[in-house]
Design a protein around this motif. Structure first.
Motif, PDB file in Angstrom:
ATOM      1  N   ALA A  72       6.939   5.768  -2.537  1.00  0.00           N
ATOM      2  CA  ALA A  72       7.905   4.728  -2.757  1.00  0.00           C
ATOM      3  C   ALA A  72       7.522   4.078  -4.207  1.00  0.00           C
ATOM      4  N   ALA A  73       6.284   3.769  -4.483  1.00  0.00           N
ATOM      5  CA  ALA A  73       5.611   2.994  -5.566  1.00  0.00           C
ATOM      6  C   ALA A  73       5.965   4.050  -6.644  1.00  0.00           C
ATOM      7  N   CYS A  76       9.968   4.027  -8.081  1.00  0.00           N
ATOM      8  CA  CYS A  76      10.871   3.000  -8.723  1.00  0.00           C
ATOM      9  C   CYS A  76      10.979   3.137  -9.950  1.00  0.00           C
ATOM     10  N   PRO A  85      15.037  -6.270  -7.161  1.00  0.00           N
ATOM     11  CA  PRO A  85      13.861  -5.188  -6.877  1.00  0.00           C
ATOM     12  C   PRO A  85      14.775  -3.748  -6.863  1.00  0.00           C
ATOM     13  N   PRO A  86      13.976  -2.937  -7.185  1.00  0.00           N
ATOM     14  CA  PRO A  86      14.530  -1.406  -7.203  1.00  0.00           C
ATOM     15  C   PRO A  86      14.627  -1.138  -5.633  1.00  0.00           C
ATOM     16  N   PRO A  88      13.695   1.576  -3.880  1.00  0.00           N
ATOM     17  CA  PRO A  88      12.273   2.226  -3.446  1.00  0.00           C
ATOM     18  C   PRO A  88      11.172   1.096  -2.973  1.00  0.00           C
ATOM     19  N   LEU A  89      11.174   0.003  -3.952  1.00  0.00           N
ATOM     20  CA  LEU A  89      10.293  -0.999  -3.702  1.00  0.00           C
ATOM     21  C   LEU A  89      10.746  -1.959  -2.653  1.00  0.00           C
ATOM     22  N   ALA A 176       9.346  -8.008  -2.195  1.00  0.00           N
ATOM     23  CA  ALA A 176       9.637  -7.092  -3.318  1.00  0.00           C
ATOM     24  C   ALA A 176      10.099  -7.563  -4.771  1.00  0.00           C
ATOM     25  N   TRP A 180       8.133  -7.268  -8.086  1.00  0.00           N
ATOM     26  CA  TRP A 180       8.887  -7.061  -9.224  1.00  0.00           C
ATOM     27  C   TRP A 180       8.936  -7.769 -10.466  1.00  0.00           C
TER      28      TRP A 180
END
Length: 189
Positions: A72-73, A76, A85-86, A88-89, A176, A180
């Protein structure tokens, strides 16, 4: 030990479940191999056949979460707006929130050095791979990609430790967003 043997997989699953349940009430440093064996209803020799120590077993029990965090990181997007926040984050924080007790114990002062290091190292490796492929935030060209990846992985690990300590006090999406905003902070922010 044959990792595809169904009996070995079942035993490994029982050991993972035992250490997860024990970690709900005890720091990993306070859990013994004997306690894991009793909780999993196996003998100590069986535990040692699968893992050399508790730290190894804790890292194994957290393996899926660590892999998810690293993926996930690295997914992003770099251009998401600072106030949202995206996805995936948010997914990353949601997954960690589901494992909050174990993550907090692992990253706490009496946690699991191996699992904590694996979280940082696998996240840094995933980010470094992405950065090596040319996907880097603006303004980071003068920083070695591996140093940048290590910095972000360490920051994320620190925020996750803080967020999970005592149970997540804020929802995953809010955590998140805070992370972000820190990453996207600019002059005057």
């Amino acid at each position: 030990m044959n990792p595809i043997d169904p009996r070995a997989r079942r035993t490994r699953d029982r050991l993972r479940a035992a250490v997860r349940e024990l970690a709900a009430d005890h720091d990993p440093a306070a859990i013994s191999m004997g306690a894991i064996a009793r909780h999993a209803d196996v003998n100590r020799a069986t535990v040692y056949a699968h893992h050399s120590d508790v730290d190894s077993l804790v890292a194994d029990a957290l393996d899926d979460t660590i892999a998810h965090v690293a993926r996930a990181a690295a997914l992003c997007p770099l251009d998401a707006p600072r106030d949202r926040p995206p996805a995936p984050l948010v997914e990353l924080f949601t997954r960690v929130g589901a494992d909050a007790v174990l993550v907090a114990r692992v990253l706490g002062p009496h946690g699991s050095p191996r699992a904590a290091a694996e979280l940082r190292e696998r996240t840094a490796a995933a980010l470094a791979e992405r950065f090596a492929a040319g996907a880097r935030p603006a303004g980071t060209a003068g920083v070695d990609p591996e140093v940048h990846a290590a910095y972000l992985a360490g920051a994320l690990t620190g925020v996750l430790a803080h967020w999970t300590a005592g149970g997540p006090a804020v929802p995953a999406e809010d955590a998140a967003l805070a992370f972000w905003r820190l990453l996207r902070a600019g002059p005057g922010d």
